[in-house]
Design a protein around this motif. Structure first.
Motif, short mmCIF file in Angstrom:
data_model
loop_
_atom_site.label_atom_id
_atom_site.label_comp_id
_atom_site.label_asym_id
_atom_site.label_seq_id
_atom_site.Cartn_x
_atom_site.Cartn_y
_atom_site.Cartn_z
N GLY A 347 2.51 -29.93 13.55
CA GLY A 347 3.30 -29.06 15.28
C GLY A 347 4.69 -29.77 14.70
O GLY A 347 5.46 -28.95 15.49
N ARG A 348 4.55 -30.02 13.63
CA ARG A 348 6.23 -30.55 14.27
C ARG A 348 7.22 -29.47 14.21
O ARG A 348 8.51 -29.11 15.07
CB ARG A 348 6.29 -31.29 12.98
CG ARG A 348 7.42 -32.24 12.32
CD ARG A 348 8.73 -32.20 11.60
NE ARG A 348 8.92 -31.38 10.59
CZ ARG A 348 9.19 -31.55 8.91
NH1 ARG A 348 9.41 -31.94 8.80
NH2 ARG A 348 9.63 -29.68 8.47
N ASP A 349 7.37 -28.79 13.52
CA ASP A 349 8.55 -26.91 13.39
C ASP A 349 8.21 -26.72 14.44
O ASP A 349 9.15 -26.61 14.93
CB ASP A 349 7.69 -26.65 12.58
CG ASP A 349 8.19 -26.97 10.88
OD1 ASP A 349 8.85 -27.86 10.30
OD2 ASP A 349 7.55 -26.40 9.52
N LEU A 350 7.06 -26.58 14.96
CA LEU A 350 6.75 -25.94 16.43
C LEU A 350 7.05 -26.46 17.48
O LEU A 350 8.12 -25.64 18.22
CB LEU A 350 5.69 -25.78 16.80
CG LEU A 350 5.19 -24.94 18.33
CD1 LEU A 350 5.89 -23.57 18.18
CD2 LEU A 350 3.58 -25.22 18.51
N VAL A 351 7.53 -27.76 17.53
CA VAL A 351 8.01 -28.46 18.38
C VAL A 351 9.03 -29.00 18.39
O VAL A 351 9.90 -28.74 19.38
CB VAL A 351 7.35 -30.16 18.34
CG1 VAL A 351 8.57 -31.29 19.10
CG2 VAL A 351 6.31 -30.36 18.81
N LEU A 352 10.19 -28.75 17.16
CA LEU A 352 11.39 -28.50 16.84
C LEU A 352 12.29 -27.44 17.79
O LEU A 352 12.65 -27.29 18.05
CB LEU A 352 11.93 -28.92 15.47
CG LEU A 352 11.55 -29.69 14.93
CD1 LEU A 352 12.10 -29.88 13.42
CD2 LEU A 352 12.77 -31.31 15.32
N VAL A 353 11.19 -26.57 17.50
CA VAL A 353 11.75 -24.73 17.73
C VAL A 353 11.58 -24.71 19.56
O VAL A 353 12.31 -25.01 20.19
CB VAL A 353 10.78 -23.29 17.53
CG1 VAL A 353 10.97 -22.27 18.03
CG2 VAL A 353 11.47 -23.49 15.45
N ALA A 354 10.87 -25.21 19.97
CA ALA A 354 10.78 -25.47 21.74
C ALA A 354 11.29 -26.11 22.31
O ALA A 354 13.06 -25.66 22.94
CB ALA A 354 9.55 -25.48 21.79
N GLY A 355 11.82 -27.46 21.51
CA GLY A 355 12.86 -28.82 21.89
C GLY A 355 13.62 -28.05 21.75
O GLY A 355 15.13 -27.95 22.55
N GLY A 356 14.23 -27.66 20.59
CA GLY A 356 15.38 -27.68 20.34
C GLY A 356 16.20 -26.24 21.49
O GLY A 356 17.17 -26.09 21.45
N THR A 357 15.06 -25.09 21.11
CA THR A 357 15.37 -23.99 22.35
C THR A 357 15.56 -24.66 23.80
O THR A 357 16.66 -23.93 24.00
CB THR A 357 14.26 -23.19 22.16
OG1 THR A 357 14.35 -22.53 21.20
CG2 THR A 357 14.19 -21.98 22.97
N ALA A 358 15.50 -25.98 23.90
CA ALA A 358 15.36 -25.45 25.12
C ALA A 358 16.94 -26.39 25.31
O ALA A 358 17.45 -26.07 26.27
CB ALA A 358 14.11 -26.95 25.97
N LEU A 359 17.29 -27.47 24.32
CA LEU A 359 18.82 -28.23 24.19
C LEU A 359 19.24 -27.05 24.36
O LEU A 359 20.39 -27.14 25.24
CB LEU A 359 18.29 -28.94 23.51
CG LEU A 359 17.48 -30.07 23.57
CD1 LEU A 359 17.80 -30.89 22.26
CD2 LEU A 359 18.06 -31.30 24.17
N GLU A 360 18.96 -26.29 23.56
CA GLU A 360 20.88 -24.80 23.28
C GLU A 360 20.43 -24.12 25.05
O GLU A 360 21.33 -23.98 25.25
CB GLU A 360 19.65 -23.79 22.46
CG GLU A 360 20.44 -22.69 22.04
CD GLU A 360 20.67 -21.73 21.61
OE1 GLU A 360 20.58 -20.46 21.49
OE2 GLU A 360 19.25 -22.16 20.76
N VAL A 361 19.25 -23.84 25.48
CA VAL A 361 19.85 -22.97 26.70
C VAL A 361 20.31 -24.21 27.97
O VAL A 361 20.83 -23.20 28.77
CB VAL A 361 18.30 -22.96 27.55
CG1 VAL A 361 18.25 -22.23 28.45
CG2 VAL A 361 17.76 -22.08 26.08
N LEU A 362 19.64 -25.56 28.14
CA LEU A 362 20.42 -26.28 29.55
C LEU A 362 21.85 -27.47 28.62
O LEU A 362 22.37 -26.92 29.98
CB LEU A 362 19.01 -27.74 29.01
CG LEU A 362 17.69 -26.97 29.81
CD1 LEU A 362 16.63 -28.16 29.81
CD2 LEU A 362 17.83 -26.76 31.28
N ARG A 363 21.49 -27.18 27.68
CA ARG A 363 22.62 -28.61 27.71
C ARG A 363 24.39 -27.81 27.72
O ARG A 363 25.52 -28.69 28.65
CB ARG A 363 23.45 -28.42 26.09
CG ARG A 363 23.93 -29.51 25.70
CD ARG A 363 24.11 -29.58 24.31
NE ARG A 363 24.48 -31.16 24.05
CZ ARG A 363 25.79 -31.09 23.34
NH1 ARG A 363 26.82 -30.22 23.39
NH2 ARG A 363 26.71 -32.34 23.06
N PRO A 364 24.94 -26.68 27.94
CA PRO A 364 26.33 -25.94 28.44
C PRO A 364 26.10 -26.52 29.42
O PRO A 364 27.37 -26.00 30.93
CB PRO A 364 26.09 -24.32 27.49
CG PRO A 364 24.84 -24.62 26.68
CD PRO A 364 24.16 -24.94 27.11
#
Length: 390
Positions: A347-364
């Protein structure tokens, strides 16, 4: 091949293995994790393994354990061999792993073997793909709501993040009908708490039956857009406990990635490198194996302590810094945040997408990073908090 002295065997357990177990291998214990951060337990563990290599050389180090053949891996090439040659002759379903995971996922791929394992692995690889479900959209929905809450309080805490992350995880795995079913994941958490003790805790059959019955209610809906809608209900019920368990680790990785200002997939990879959620990787030989001219018997348990390979400053100039430049293919073969070889996380790619999306939304919208190099060896995610930007 060297055999550790009794003193060094004791140090391997007291400085490396027992602190890892104490923090909680299956579900993290907040009090112990906070204490581990205070004393920087992983720094001591890495230093201990480095001393072993300097004293005994790079070959696997045999520990003096009565009635067991146990070897601590000290070289990245040997770690790579173990992972590449799994599950034969190095099985993933070790004695310790079976004792722990059997509490809540007796049919999970990680504690399966032979053709049964192969079939379950194929199923996991087929359904755990981000292009099969809208994981990005689900995470965006939940994180947008989380941001509203954070703005109203002025801060994002782990507790608030974890609630939103679990809502997203239940939707991704079981469908939107499970979004607010806290009970199904609360039951799983209780079982995982028992699993922390492996064979030292009795199995709670009735509790597991309650959990599986609740799980099956969601799975049999076969909701479109969820992983549960992609396979036979019996197959899904057998594997879903591990998927939910893995989403917990993914949430921890994502929160820590925020702390270092991580972005995208590389931010998730780096968080998992710096603070592996599976710090101890185990393999067990199914036949005698040759290690640099020394034969180790079948049934030997091999220990790969990931923080040593990920955070050794003598070998890695970027060991204690955020280094997204090394991804997706780090030159160092011992860097395996999602394991490696045929046993790598499906499930690595699924984790990368889910986690990466959360970073994209939250970080700014948050004041990040809150940590700068040199980054701590141990990081208590329970204590992380981020101020919202005005």
């Amino acid at each position: 091949m060297a055999v550790a002295s009794r003193l060094d065997t004791g140090l391997a357990f007291t400085n490396v293995l027992l602190p890892t177990l104490a923090k909680g291998v299956i579900v993290r214990r907040s009090g112990v994790t906070a204490l581990a951060e205070k004393v920087q337990a992983d720094a001591l563990a890495v230093a201990t393994v480095k001393r072993f290599r300097a004293r005994y050389g790079p070959e696997p180090l045999r520990l003096r354990v009565t009635g067991r053949s146990i070897a601590l891996v000290l070289d990245a090439s040997d770690a790579a061999r173990l992972l590449a040659d799994s599950p034969e002759p190095f099985r993933l379903d070790t004695v310790e792993k079976r004792a722990a995971l059997d509490h809540f996922q007796p049919h999970g791929v990680l504690i399966s073997s032979g053709e049964e394992r192969a079939a379950r692995r194929r199923f996991n690889e087929r359904v755990l793909h981000p292009d099969k479900i809208d994981a990005e959209g689900i995470v965006r929905d939940e994180v947008d709501l989380l941001l509203r809450h954070a703005r109203s309080t002025g801060a994002l805490t782990w507790d608030a993040f974890a609630r939103a992350w679990w809502r997203a995880a239940r939707r991704i795995v079981l469908g939107s009908g499970a979004r607010d079913d806290h009970e199904v994941t609360d039951l799983l958490r209780q079982l995982r708490g028992n699993a922390n003790w492996a064979y030292l805790h009795p199995k709670r059959k009735r509790l597991r039956e309650r959990f599986e019955a609740r799980l099956r209610e969601h799975v049999e809906r076969g909701e479109a857009g969820s992983i549960a809608g992609l396979g036979d209900p019996d197959e899904v019920v057998g594997q879903a406990p591990h998927w939910l368990f893995a989403f917990d680790a993914a949430g921890i990785v994502t929160m820590r990635a925020l702390a270092i200002g991580g972005e995208g997939h590389a931010g998730i990879w780096e968080s998992a490198r710096l603070w592996p959620t599976t710090p101890v990787i185990l393999r067990e030989s199914t036949e005698p194996t040759d290690w640099h001219g020394t034969w180790l018997p079948a049934g030997t348990t091999f220990i790969v302590f990931a923080p040593y390979f990920h955070r050794d400053r003598d070998r890695l100039p970027y060991a204690d810094e955020y280094a997204p430049r090394i991804w997706p293919l780090p030159a160092e073969p011992g860097i395996v945040p999602f394991s490696g070889g045929p046993g790598a996380c499906p499930g690595r790619d699924l984790v990368l997408v889910a986690g990466g999306t959360a970073l994209e939304v939250l970080r700014p919208h948050l004041e990040v990073p809150v940590l700068r190099a040199p980054l701590p060896a141990t990081l208590n995610h329970f204590g992380l908090s981020f101020v919202t930007r005005k």
